[in-house]
Scaffold this motif. Structure first.
Motif, PDB file in Angstrom:
ATOM      1  N   ARG A  33       0.834  43.471  17.836  1.00 43.40           N
ATOM      2  CA  ARG A  33       0.984  44.538  18.827  1.00 43.40           C
ATOM      3  C   ARG A  33       1.014  43.974  20.256  1.00 43.40           C
ATOM      4  N   LEU A  34       0.183  42.960  20.522  1.00 42.82           N
ATOM      5  CA  LEU A  34       0.204  42.356  21.862  1.00 42.82           C
ATOM      6  C   LEU A  34       1.578  41.761  22.152  1.00 42.82           C
ATOM      7  N   PHE A  35       2.194  41.193  21.127  1.00 42.81           N
ATOM      8  CA  PHE A  35       3.480  40.502  21.268  1.00 42.81           C
ATOM      9  C   PHE A  35       4.648  41.485  21.355  1.00 42.81           C
ATOM     10  N   ARG A  89       8.865  40.364  23.956  1.00 41.04           N
ATOM     11  CA  ARG A  89       8.400  39.534  22.842  1.00 41.04           C
ATOM     12  C   ARG A  89       8.097  38.093  23.286  1.00 41.04           C
ATOM     13  N   ILE A  90       7.305  37.987  24.338  1.00 36.98           N
ATOM     14  CA  ILE A  90       6.914  36.655  24.826  1.00 36.98           C
ATOM     15  C   ILE A  90       5.708  36.172  24.031  1.00 36.98           C
ATOM     16  N   ALA A  91       5.754  34.946  23.571  1.00 41.09           N
ATOM     17  CA  ALA A  91       4.564  34.343  22.942  1.00 41.09           C
ATOM     18  C   ALA A  91       4.601  32.834  23.111  1.00 41.09           C
ATOM     19  N   ILE A  92       3.406  32.266  23.195  1.00 39.86           N
ATOM     20  CA  ILE A  92       3.193  30.819  23.090  1.00 39.86           C
ATOM     21  C   ILE A  92       2.516  30.581  21.742  1.00 39.86           C
ATOM     22  N   ALA A  93       2.885  29.504  21.060  1.00 35.65           N
ATOM     23  CA  ALA A  93       2.292  29.175  19.754  1.00 35.65           C
ATOM     24  C   ALA A  93       0.768  29.169  19.889  1.00 35.65           C
ATOM     25  N   LEU A  96      -1.197  26.213  21.182  1.00 37.56           N
ATOM     26  CA  LEU A  96      -0.771  25.650  22.471  1.00 37.56           C
ATOM     27  C   LEU A  96      -1.129  26.574  23.650  1.00 37.56           C
ATOM     28  N   ARG A  97      -1.867  27.654  23.370  1.00 44.64           N
ATOM     29  CA  ARG A  97      -2.196  28.599  24.446  1.00 44.64           C
ATOM     30  C   ARG A  97      -3.253  28.027  25.375  1.00 44.64           C
ATOM     31  N   GLY A  98      -3.321  28.598  26.578  1.00 41.34           N
ATOM     32  CA  GLY A  98      -4.365  28.208  27.526  1.00 41.34           C
ATOM     33  C   GLY A  98      -4.067  26.921  28.280  1.00 41.34           C
ATOM     34  N   GLN A  99      -2.800  26.446  28.246  1.00 35.85           N
ATOM     35  CA  GLN A  99      -2.433  25.211  28.957  1.00 35.85           C
ATOM     36  C   GLN A  99      -1.332  25.461  29.977  1.00 35.85           C
ATOM     37  N   GLY A 100      -1.085  26.735  30.264  1.00 35.76           N
ATOM     38  CA  GLY A 100      -0.085  27.058  31.278  1.00 35.76           C
ATOM     39  C   GLY A 100       1.361  26.981  30.796  1.00 35.76           C
ATOM     40  N   LEU A 101       1.571  26.874  29.488  1.00 36.07           N
ATOM     41  CA  LEU A 101       2.960  26.728  29.016  1.00 36.07           C
ATOM     42  C   LEU A 101       3.804  27.966  29.282  1.00 36.07           C
ATOM     43  N   VAL A 102       3.163  29.134  29.321  1.00 39.85           N
ATOM     44  CA  VAL A 102       3.983  30.322  29.567  1.00 39.85           C
ATOM     45  C   VAL A 102       4.624  30.259  30.953  1.00 39.85           C
ATOM     46  N   ALA A 103       3.995  29.560  31.896  1.00 34.37           N
ATOM     47  CA  ALA A 103       4.599  29.425  33.232  1.00 34.37           C
ATOM     48  C   ALA A 103       5.922  28.664  33.138  1.00 34.37           C
ATOM     49  N   GLY A 128      -4.475  46.192  28.208  1.00 37.46           N
ATOM     50  CA  GLY A 128      -5.630  45.344  27.877  1.00 37.46           C
ATOM     51  C   GLY A 128      -5.300  43.874  27.678  1.00 37.46           C
ATOM     52  N   ASN A 129      -4.049  43.487  27.804  1.00 40.78           N
ATOM     53  CA  ASN A 129      -3.668  42.094  27.545  1.00 40.78           C
ATOM     54  C   ASN A 129      -3.898  41.250  28.807  1.00 40.78           C
ATOM     55  N   VAL A 130      -5.178  40.979  29.035  1.00 41.41           N
ATOM     56  CA  VAL A 130      -5.578  40.331  30.290  1.00 41.41           C
ATOM     57  C   VAL A 130      -4.965  38.935  30.429  1.00 41.41           C
ATOM     58  N   SER A 131      -4.907  38.168  29.316  1.00 37.79           N
ATOM     59  CA  SER A 131      -4.312  36.813  29.383  1.00 37.79           C
ATOM     60  C   SER A 131      -2.886  36.887  29.906  1.00 37.79           C
ATOM     61  N   ALA A 132      -2.116  37.842  29.370  1.00 33.93           N
ATOM     62  CA  ALA A 132      -0.714  37.960  29.774  1.00 33.93           C
ATOM     63  C   ALA A 132      -0.617  38.438  31.222  1.00 33.93           C
ATOM     64  N   LEU A 133      -1.393  39.457  31.582  1.00 36.57           N
ATOM     65  CA  LEU A 133      -1.314  40.007  32.947  1.00 36.57           C
ATOM     66  C   LEU A 133      -1.643  38.922  33.977  1.00 36.57           C
ATOM     67  N   ARG A 134      -2.674  38.137  33.688  1.00 35.38           N
ATOM     68  CA  ARG A 134      -3.068  37.084  34.637  1.00 35.38           C
ATOM     69  C   ARG A 134      -2.010  35.978  34.713  1.00 35.38           C
ATOM     70  N   ALA A 135      -1.476  35.583  33.564  1.00 30.89           N
ATOM     71  CA  ALA A 135      -0.470  34.513  33.558  1.00 30.89           C
ATOM     72  C   ALA A 135       0.802  34.962  34.290  1.00 30.89           C
ATOM     73  N   TYR A 136       1.195  36.205  34.102  1.00 30.74           N
ATOM     74  CA  TYR A 136       2.423  36.683  34.750  1.00 30.74           C
ATOM     75  C   TYR A 136       2.201  36.823  36.265  1.00 30.74           C
ATOM     76  N   ALA A 137       1.005  37.291  36.650  1.00 29.54           N
ATOM     77  CA  ALA A 137       0.704  37.400  38.090  1.00 29.54           C
ATOM     78  C   ALA A 137       0.742  36.010  38.737  1.00 29.54           C
ATOM     79  N   ARG A 138       0.205  35.005  38.031  1.00 30.80           N
ATOM     80  CA  ARG A 138       0.246  33.624  38.578  1.00 30.80           C
ATOM     81  C   ARG A 138       1.687  33.159  38.768  1.00 30.80           C
ATOM     82  N   ALA A 139       2.596  33.657  37.927  1.00 26.42           N
ATOM     83  CA  ALA A 139       4.010  33.260  38.019  1.00 26.42           C
ATOM     84  C   ALA A 139       4.761  34.098  39.057  1.00 26.42           C
TER      85      ALA A 139
HETATM   86  C1  LIG Z   1      -0.120  35.714  26.856  1.00 27.26           C
HETATM   87  C2  LIG Z   1       0.375  34.302  26.534  1.00 27.26           C
HETATM   88  C3  LIG Z   1       1.894  34.326  26.448  1.00 27.26           C
HETATM   89  C4  LIG Z   1      -0.082  33.390  27.679  1.00 27.26           C
HETATM   90  O1  LIG Z   1       0.450  32.080  27.437  1.00 27.26           O
HETATM   91  P1  LIG Z   1      -0.368  30.769  27.816  1.00 27.26           P
HETATM   92  O2  LIG Z   1       0.579  29.639  27.914  1.00 27.26           O
HETATM   93  O3  LIG Z   1      -1.520  30.633  26.894  1.00 27.26           O
HETATM   94  O4  LIG Z   1      -0.879  31.180  29.279  1.00 27.26           O
HETATM   95  P2  LIG Z   1      -1.959  30.416  30.174  1.00 27.26           P
HETATM   96  O5  LIG Z   1      -2.150  29.026  29.690  1.00 27.26           O
HETATM   97  O6  LIG Z   1      -1.564  30.665  31.570  1.00 27.26           O
HETATM   98  O7  LIG Z   1      -3.316  31.185  29.844  1.00 27.26           O
HETATM   99  C5  LIG Z   1      -3.449  32.573  30.110  1.00 27.26           C
HETATM  100  C6  LIG Z   1      -4.904  32.971  29.919  1.00 27.26           C
HETATM  101  O8  LIG Z   1      -5.258  32.878  28.529  1.00 27.26           O
HETATM  102  C7  LIG Z   1      -6.471  32.155  28.379  1.00 27.26           C
HETATM  103  N1  LIG Z   1      -6.543  31.391  27.114  1.00 27.26           N
HETATM  104  C8  LIG Z   1      -6.993  30.168  26.935  1.00 27.26           C
HETATM  105  N2  LIG Z   1      -6.927  29.802  25.672  1.00 27.26           N
HETATM  106  C9  LIG Z   1      -6.424  30.819  25.022  1.00 27.26           C
HETATM  107  C10 LIG Z   1      -6.103  31.034  23.685  1.00 27.26           C
HETATM  108  N3  LIG Z   1      -6.309  30.092  22.755  1.00 27.26           N
HETATM  109  N4  LIG Z   1      -5.582  32.194  23.362  1.00 27.26           N
HETATM  110  C11 LIG Z   1      -5.362  33.141  24.302  1.00 27.26           C
HETATM  111  N5  LIG Z   1      -5.652  32.981  25.603  1.00 27.26           N
HETATM  112  C12 LIG Z   1      -6.169  31.825  25.957  1.00 27.26           C
HETATM  113  C13 LIG Z   1      -6.424  31.181  29.496  1.00 27.26           C
HETATM  114  O9  LIG Z   1      -7.708  30.737  29.782  1.00 27.26           O
HETATM  115  C14 LIG Z   1      -5.868  32.024  30.612  1.00 27.26           C
HETATM  116  O10 LIG Z   1      -6.916  32.804  31.137  1.00 27.26           O
HETATM  117  P3  LIG Z   1      -7.099  32.960  32.712  1.00 27.26           P
HETATM  118  O11 LIG Z   1      -5.873  33.632  33.213  1.00 27.26           O
HETATM  119  O12 LIG Z   1      -8.310  33.794  32.835  1.00 27.26           O
HETATM  120  O13 LIG Z   1      -7.228  31.573  33.247  1.00 27.26           O
HETATM  121  C15 LIG Z   1      -0.245  33.775  25.209  1.00 27.26           C
HETATM  122  O14 LIG Z   1      -1.655  33.901  25.280  1.00 27.26           O
HETATM  123  C16 LIG Z   1       0.250  34.485  23.971  1.00 27.26           C
HETATM  124  O15 LIG Z   1       1.242  34.113  23.367  1.00 27.26           O
HETATM  125  N6  LIG Z   1      -0.460  35.574  23.562  1.00 27.26           N
HETATM  126  C17 LIG Z   1      -0.109  36.324  22.356  1.00 27.26           C
HETATM  127  C18 LIG Z   1       1.145  37.158  22.506  1.00 27.26           C
HETATM  128  C19 LIG Z   1       1.136  37.980  23.767  1.00 27.26           C
HETATM  129  O16 LIG Z   1       0.135  38.571  24.155  1.00 27.26           O
HETATM  130  N7  LIG Z   1       2.294  38.040  24.441  1.00 27.26           N
HETATM  131  C20 LIG Z   1       2.470  38.743  25.693  1.00 27.26           C
HETATM  132  C21 LIG Z   1       3.399  39.879  25.532  1.00 27.26           C
HETATM  133  S1  LIG Z   1       3.567  40.781  27.065  1.00 27.26           S
END
Ligand SMILES: CC(C)(COP(=O)(O)OP(=O)(O)OC[C@H]1O[C@@H](n2cnc3c(N)ncnc32)[C@H](O)[C@@H]1OP(=O)(O)O)[C@@H](O)C(=O)NCCC(=O)NCCS
Length: 160
Positions: A33-35, A89-93, A96-103, A128-139
Protein backbone atom coordinates in the motif's frame (compact mmCIF):
# COMPACT_ATOMS: atom_id res chain seq x y z
CA UNK A 1 26.11 -2.27 2.81
CA UNK A 2 29.41 -0.41 2.55
CA UNK A 3 29.85 2.17 -0.10
CA UNK A 4 26.60 1.87 -1.99
CA UNK A 5 26.02 5.61 -2.10
CA UNK A 6 29.32 6.15 -3.98
CA UNK A 7 27.91 4.13 -6.86
CA UNK A 8 25.86 5.99 -9.42
CA UNK A 9 22.48 4.83 -10.49
CA UNK A 10 20.75 4.54 -13.87
CA UNK A 11 17.20 3.95 -15.02
CA UNK A 12 16.43 1.28 -17.63
CA UNK A 13 13.12 -0.11 -18.85
CA UNK A 14 11.28 -2.36 -16.38
CA UNK A 15 10.96 -5.75 -18.10
CA UNK A 16 9.24 -9.07 -17.20
CA UNK A 17 12.46 -10.57 -15.82
CA UNK A 18 12.34 -7.80 -13.16
CA UNK A 19 8.85 -8.78 -11.96
CA UNK A 20 9.77 -11.49 -9.39
CA UNK A 21 12.24 -9.26 -7.58
CA UNK A 22 9.83 -6.31 -7.43
CA UNK A 23 7.11 -8.63 -6.09
CA UNK A 24 9.49 -9.84 -3.34
CA UNK A 25 9.88 -6.28 -2.00
CA UNK A 26 6.28 -6.18 -0.66
CA UNK A 27 5.80 -9.10 1.75
CA UNK A 28 2.67 -7.60 3.36
CA UNK A 29 -0.38 -5.71 2.17
CA UNK A 30 0.78 -2.71 4.22
CA UNK A 31 4.14 -2.68 2.38
CA UNK A 32 2.39 -2.78 -0.98
CA UNK A 33 0.00 0.00 0.00
CA UNK A 34 2.86 2.42 0.75
CA UNK A 35 4.28 1.68 -2.70
CA UNK A 36 1.18 1.49 -4.89
CA UNK A 37 -1.64 3.10 -2.87
CA UNK A 38 -4.95 1.73 -4.12
CA UNK A 39 -3.56 1.03 -7.62
CA UNK A 40 -2.64 -2.60 -6.81
CA UNK A 41 -4.09 -5.47 -4.83
CA UNK A 42 -1.84 -7.48 -2.55
CA UNK A 43 -0.11 -9.71 -3.38
CA UNK A 44 1.44 -8.16 -6.44
CA UNK A 45 1.63 -10.87 -9.13
CA UNK A 46 3.31 -11.48 -12.48
CA UNK A 47 -0.17 -11.31 -14.02
CA UNK A 48 -1.06 -7.94 -12.47
CA UNK A 49 2.29 -6.43 -13.53
CA UNK A 50 1.85 -7.81 -17.08
CA UNK A 51 -1.68 -6.40 -17.25
CA UNK A 52 -0.45 -2.95 -16.13
CA UNK A 53 2.28 -3.02 -18.79
CA UNK A 54 -0.26 -3.93 -21.47
CA UNK A 55 -2.65 -1.06 -20.75
CA UNK A 56 0.24 1.42 -20.89
CA UNK A 57 -1.05 3.66 -18.06
CA UNK A 58 2.55 4.41 -17.22
CA UNK A 59 6.15 3.93 -18.32
CA UNK A 60 8.02 1.83 -15.77
CA UNK A 61 11.75 1.86 -15.02
CA UNK A 62 14.15 -0.21 -12.93
CA UNK A 63 16.94 1.66 -11.13
CA UNK A 64 20.28 -0.14 -11.28
CA UNK A 65 23.53 0.57 -9.43
CA UNK A 66 26.09 1.31 -12.14
CA UNK A 67 29.10 -0.35 -10.49
CA UNK A 68 27.52 -3.66 -9.52
CA UNK A 69 24.48 -3.87 -11.79
CA UNK A 70 22.39 -4.58 -8.67
CA UNK A 71 18.69 -3.77 -8.96
CA UNK A 72 18.12 -0.90 -6.55
CA UNK A 73 14.71 0.58 -7.24
CA UNK A 74 11.60 1.14 -9.28
CA UNK A 75 9.71 4.17 -10.60
CA UNK A 76 6.88 4.82 -13.02
CA UNK A 77 6.08 7.91 -15.12
CA UNK A 78 2.44 8.87 -15.61
CA UNK A 79 1.79 11.79 -17.97
CA UNK A 80 -0.66 14.25 -16.38
CA UNK A 81 -0.55 17.22 -18.77
CA UNK A 82 1.80 18.34 -21.51
CA UNK A 83 3.91 20.09 -18.83
CA UNK A 84 3.52 17.75 -15.89
CA UNK A 85 4.43 14.13 -15.24
CA UNK A 86 3.67 12.18 -12.06
CA UNK A 87 6.14 9.73 -10.60
CA UNK A 88 4.38 6.70 -9.14
CA UNK A 89 5.22 3.36 -7.59
CA UNK A 90 8.57 4.55 -6.26
CA UNK A 91 10.57 2.04 -4.23
CA UNK A 92 14.12 1.31 -3.17
CA UNK A 93 15.04 -2.36 -2.61
CA UNK A 94 14.45 -3.15 1.11
CA UNK A 95 18.09 -3.95 1.91
CA UNK A 96 19.30 -0.72 0.28
CA UNK A 97 16.98 1.74 2.07
CA UNK A 98 18.21 4.49 4.36
CA UNK A 99 21.30 5.37 2.26
CA UNK A 100 19.86 8.21 0.21
CA UNK A 101 19.45 6.16 -2.97
CA UNK A 102 16.00 7.56 -3.64
CA UNK A 103 17.65 10.98 -4.13
CA UNK A 104 19.69 9.51 -6.99
CA UNK A 105 16.60 7.85 -8.44
CA UNK A 106 14.73 11.18 -8.30
CA UNK A 107 17.67 12.97 -9.98
CA UNK A 108 17.64 10.48 -12.86
CA UNK A 109 13.85 10.78 -13.11
CA UNK A 110 14.09 14.60 -13.25
CA UNK A 111 16.65 14.41 -16.06
CA UNK A 112 14.43 12.03 -18.00
CA UNK A 113 11.34 14.18 -17.46
CA UNK A 114 13.15 17.37 -18.50
CA UNK A 115 14.47 15.69 -21.64
CA UNK A 116 10.91 14.60 -22.48
CA UNK A 117 9.80 18.27 -22.27
CA UNK A 118 8.03 18.27 -18.90
CA UNK A 119 8.42 21.28 -16.57
CA UNK A 120 6.81 19.92 -13.40
CA UNK A 121 6.95 16.62 -11.56
CA UNK A 122 4.26 15.59 -9.10
CA UNK A 123 4.15 12.80 -6.54
CA UNK A 124 1.31 11.38 -4.41
CA UNK A 125 2.23 10.11 -0.95
CA UNK A 126 0.17 8.42 1.77
CA UNK A 127 0.18 10.96 4.66
CA UNK A 128 1.73 8.49 7.15
CA UNK A 129 4.67 7.60 4.90
CA UNK A 130 7.14 9.75 6.79
CA UNK A 131 10.26 8.19 5.17
CA UNK A 132 8.97 9.09 1.72
CA UNK A 133 7.74 12.58 2.67
CA UNK A 134 11.09 13.45 4.25
CA UNK A 135 13.15 12.03 1.38
CA UNK A 136 11.10 13.88 -1.24
CA UNK A 137 11.28 17.16 0.72
CA UNK A 138 15.09 16.77 0.87
CA UNK A 139 15.04 16.43 -2.93
CA UNK A 140 13.23 19.77 -3.23
CA UNK A 141 9.63 18.57 -3.58
CA UNK A 142 7.07 20.88 -1.96
CA UNK A 143 4.03 19.58 -0.08
CA UNK A 144 1.01 21.29 -1.67
CA UNK A 145 -1.57 19.53 0.50
CA UNK A 146 -4.17 16.91 -0.32
CA UNK A 147 -4.34 16.01 -4.01
CA UNK A 148 -7.43 17.64 -5.59
CA UNK A 149 -8.03 14.45 -7.62
CA UNK A 150 -7.05 11.88 -4.95
CA UNK A 151 -7.55 13.69 -1.60
CA UNK A 152 -6.43 10.65 0.40
CA UNK A 153 -2.86 11.41 -0.74
CA UNK A 154 -0.52 14.34 -0.12
CA UNK A 155 0.55 15.93 -3.39
CA UNK A 156 4.17 17.08 -3.79
CA UNK A 157 5.49 19.19 -6.64
CA UNK A 158 8.89 20.01 -8.12
CA UNK A 159 9.61 22.58 -10.84
CA UNK A 160 12.28 21.16 -13.16
C1 LIG B 1 10.46 5.80 0.77
C2 LIG B 1 11.72 5.21 0.13
C3 LIG B 1 11.57 5.25 -1.38
C4 LIG B 1 12.90 6.09 0.57
O1 LIG B 1 14.08 5.61 -0.09
P1 LIG B 1 15.50 5.63 0.63
O2 LIG B 1 16.54 5.55 -0.41
O3 LIG B 1 15.51 4.62 1.71
O4 LIG B 1 15.46 7.11 1.26
P2 LIG B 1 16.48 7.73 2.31
O5 LIG B 1 17.74 6.94 2.35
O6 LIG B 1 16.53 9.17 2.02
O7 LIG B 1 15.76 7.48 3.71
C5 LIG B 1 14.48 8.03 3.98
C6 LIG B 1 14.16 7.82 5.45
O8 LIG B 1 13.97 6.43 5.72
C7 LIG B 1 14.73 6.03 6.85
N1 LIG B 1 15.19 4.63 6.79
C8 LIG B 1 16.37 4.15 7.12
N2 LIG B 1 16.44 2.85 6.95
C9 LIG B 1 15.27 2.48 6.50
C10 LIG B 1 14.73 1.25 6.13
N3 LIG B 1 15.46 0.12 6.20
N4 LIG B 1 13.50 1.22 5.69
C11 LIG B 1 12.77 2.36 5.61
N5 LIG B 1 13.24 3.57 5.96
C12 LIG B 1 14.48 3.62 6.39
C13 LIG B 1 15.92 6.91 6.78
O9 LIG B 1 16.51 6.99 8.04
C14 LIG B 1 15.31 8.22 6.37
O10 LIG B 1 14.75 8.82 7.51
P3 LIG B 1 14.96 10.38 7.79
O11 LIG B 1 14.33 11.10 6.66
O12 LIG B 1 14.27 10.59 9.08
O13 LIG B 1 16.44 10.58 7.83
C15 LIG B 1 11.98 3.76 0.63
O14 LIG B 1 11.98 3.75 2.05
C16 LIG B 1 10.98 2.75 0.13
O15 LIG B 1 11.13 2.15 -0.92
N6 LIG B 1 9.88 2.54 0.91
C17 LIG B 1 8.85 1.55 0.56
C18 LIG B 1 7.98 1.98 -0.61
C19 LIG B 1 7.47 3.38 -0.45
O16 LIG B 1 7.06 3.81 0.62
N7 LIG B 1 7.48 4.14 -1.56
C20 LIG B 1 7.06 5.52 -1.61
C21 LIG B 1 5.85 5.68 -2.44
S1 LIG B 1 5.31 7.38 -2.44
Amino acid sequence: MGNVISSNLSLRNFVPSDYPELISWFPTAADLRLFAGTSAEWPLTIESLSARAEVEVSEAFTAVLDESGVTAGHVEFIRETKDQVRLGRIAIAPDLRGQGLVALLLDRASEKARTAGFRWISLLVIPGNVSALRAYARAGYVDVGPSPVHPEYIKMLLRI
